[in-house]
Design an enzyme around this catalytic site. Structure first.
Site, PDB file in Angstrom:
ATOM      1  N   LYS A   1       0.708  -1.126  -0.068  1.00 57.60           N
ATOM      2  CA  LYS A   1       0.120   0.107   0.155  1.00 57.60           C
ATOM      3  C   LYS A   1       0.606   1.231  -0.076  1.00 57.60           C
ATOM      4  O   LYS A   1       0.641   2.174  -0.839  1.00 57.60           O
ATOM      5  CB  LYS A   1      -1.166  -0.044   1.153  1.00 57.60           C
ATOM      6  CG  LYS A   1      -1.908  -1.169   1.256  1.00 57.60           C
ATOM      7  CD  LYS A   1      -3.005  -0.928   2.399  1.00 57.60           C
ATOM      8  CE  LYS A   1      -2.299  -0.944   3.837  1.00 57.60           C
ATOM      9  NZ  LYS A   1      -1.823  -1.996   4.191  1.00 57.60           N
TER      10      LYS A   1
ATOM     11  N   ARG B   1      -0.254  -8.397  13.474  1.00 57.91           N
ATOM     12  CA  ARG B   1      -0.854  -7.537  12.693  1.00 57.91           C
ATOM     13  C   ARG B   1      -1.871  -8.316  11.670  1.00 57.91           C
ATOM     14  O   ARG B   1      -2.778  -7.790  11.574  1.00 57.91           O
ATOM     15  CB  ARG B   1       0.396  -6.587  11.936  1.00 57.91           C
ATOM     16  CG  ARG B   1       0.897  -5.829  13.002  1.00 57.91           C
ATOM     17  CD  ARG B   1       2.268  -5.148  12.554  1.00 57.91           C
ATOM     18  NE  ARG B   1       2.052  -4.315  11.276  1.00 57.91           N
ATOM     19  CZ  ARG B   1       2.936  -4.027  10.670  1.00 57.91           C
ATOM     20  NH1 ARG B   1       4.098  -4.531  10.692  1.00 57.91           N
ATOM     21  NH2 ARG B   1       2.834  -3.028   9.579  1.00 57.91           N
TER      22      ARG B   1
ATOM     23  N   ARG C   1      11.546  -1.667  11.013  1.00 57.74           N
ATOM     24  CA  ARG C   1      10.352  -1.038  12.086  1.00 57.74           C
ATOM     25  C   ARG C   1      10.275  -2.151  13.262  1.00 57.74           C
ATOM     26  O   ARG C   1      10.429  -3.298  12.688  1.00 57.74           O
ATOM     27  CB  ARG C   1       9.305  -1.014  11.308  1.00 57.74           C
ATOM     28  CG  ARG C   1       9.072   0.355  10.291  1.00 57.74           C
ATOM     29  CD  ARG C   1       7.932   0.520   9.777  1.00 57.74           C
ATOM     30  NE  ARG C   1       6.484  -0.179  10.154  1.00 57.74           N
ATOM     31  CZ  ARG C   1       5.521  -0.234   9.648  1.00 57.74           C
ATOM     32  NH1 ARG C   1       5.312   0.444   8.365  1.00 57.74           N
ATOM     33  NH2 ARG C   1       4.474  -0.454  10.240  1.00 57.74           N
TER      34      ARG C   1
ATOM     35  N   ARG D   1      11.751  -6.050   4.927  1.00 59.49           N
ATOM     36  CA  ARG D   1      11.653  -4.788   4.579  1.00 59.49           C
ATOM     37  C   ARG D   1      12.591  -3.726   5.395  1.00 59.49           C
ATOM     38  O   ARG D   1      12.726  -4.137   6.692  1.00 59.49           O
ATOM     39  CB  ARG D   1      10.196  -4.397   4.988  1.00 59.49           C
ATOM     40  CG  ARG D   1       9.985  -2.804   4.722  1.00 59.49           C
ATOM     41  CD  ARG D   1       8.571  -2.459   4.637  1.00 59.49           C
ATOM     42  NE  ARG D   1       7.806  -2.746   5.710  1.00 59.49           N
ATOM     43  CZ  ARG D   1       6.538  -2.238   5.835  1.00 59.49           C
ATOM     44  NH1 ARG D   1       5.867  -1.952   4.934  1.00 59.49           N
ATOM     45  NH2 ARG D   1       5.938  -2.357   6.995  1.00 59.49           N
TER      46      ARG D   1
ATOM     47  N   ARG E   1      -9.353   1.195   9.079  1.00 61.15           N
ATOM     48  CA  ARG E   1      -9.213   0.194   9.502  1.00 61.15           C
ATOM     49  C   ARG E   1     -10.189  -0.930   9.867  1.00 61.15           C
ATOM     50  O   ARG E   1     -10.053  -2.129  10.399  1.00 61.15           O
ATOM     51  CB  ARG E   1      -7.855  -0.156  10.228  1.00 61.15           C
ATOM     52  CG  ARG E   1      -6.286  -0.237   9.544  1.00 61.15           C
ATOM     53  CD  ARG E   1      -5.354  -0.169  10.306  1.00 61.15           C
ATOM     54  NE  ARG E   1      -4.213  -0.861  10.318  1.00 61.15           N
ATOM     55  CZ  ARG E   1      -2.824  -0.436   9.715  1.00 61.15           C
ATOM     56  NH1 ARG E   1      -3.146   0.930   9.281  1.00 61.15           N
ATOM     57  NH2 ARG E   1      -1.948  -1.062   9.704  1.00 61.15           N
TER      58      ARG E   1
END
Ligand code: AMP
Length: 226
Positions: free
Chosen positions: A23, A181, A170, A137, A98
């Protein structure tokens, strides 16, 4: 080279999909193509945490655990952002809504300025792919550019190609938090997809394809032709 037809191009856009579906990456590119801001609630919250604001202090404990920040806090955050001048002609929302309640609050907030969403686009991707994408990532501490250590590695290890900033992982990209998540996404955020389907606003693109192919599908959905 992109061809933008001003009348038919969609500019009030929500991007939906699990964490790691792409996203953020696509919202940034799409925002540049349409000349509207990329509004990421995750980025806004991370900045608030960094600055130690009241919202940041409230959000941090939820974010660290991979849980959702309460809807009332998020409503303040998003409505304040959408009221800013640069959102008048459109926006790409990334990470909001969300929950179905957030989607309803967004609809009400937009109604107050006589606006409505043009489209909600779901970027779909399977869970295994997501866990692997997020584990690799890395994000630039300075400009927010993202890398994948295997697929899109930086030219110099640990440094951003664009600004030379330090790359970091992160804390919520660590495997255990990623799994939480994803669970939260399945439990709550997937309902948002049903909500927009019911409103006749939902379309879907394939987030498991190579980045440029997914992006080409997105451009077509919003009415931009290459
Ligand atoms: P993201 O960068 O979009 O993955 O968001 C990182 C974290 O910020 C999420 O795991 C949540 O804790 C929080 N967050 C971001 N957007 C929202 C939202 N719309 N509602 C609740 N929490 C959010």
């Amino acid at each position: 080279m992109c061809f933008v037809n001003n009348k038919e191009t969609k500019r009030r856009i929500v991007l939906l999909g699990p964490p790691g579906a792409g996203k953020g990456t696509h919202a940034k590119d799409l925002g540049e193509a349409l000349r509207v801001p990329h509004v990421s609630t995750g980025d806004i919250l991370r900045e608030a945490v960094k600055q130690g604001t009241a919202v940041g202090l409230e959000a941090k404990s939820y974010m660290d655990k991979g849980e959702l920040v309460p809807d009332e806090v998020m409503a303040r955050v998003i409505l304040e952002r959408l009221r800013q001048k640069d959102c008048a002609q459109g926006f790409i929302l990334d990470g909001y809504p969300r929950t179905v309640h957030q989607a309803e609050l967004l609809k009400e907030g937009l109604k107050k300025v006589s606006a409505d969403l043009d489209v909600a686009i779901e970027i779909g991707a399977p869970a295994d792919l997501i866990v692997s994408r997020l584990a690799f990532r890395r994000v630039c501490r300075n400009c927010g550019a993202t890398y994948h250590l295997k697929n899109i590695p930086p030219k110099v290890e640990g440094r951003c190609d664009q600004c030379g900033g330090e790359l970091y992982q992160r804390s919520d990209d660590e495997e255990q938090t990623v799994r939480r998540r994803l669970q939260v996404y399945e439990e709550q955020s997937a309902l948002v997809i049903g909500y927009y389907r019911g409103q006749g606003l939902l379309t879907t693109v394939d987030g498991a394809l190579p980045r440029q192919k997914t992006y080409a599908q997105l451009l077509e959905m919003v009415g931009v032709f290459e």
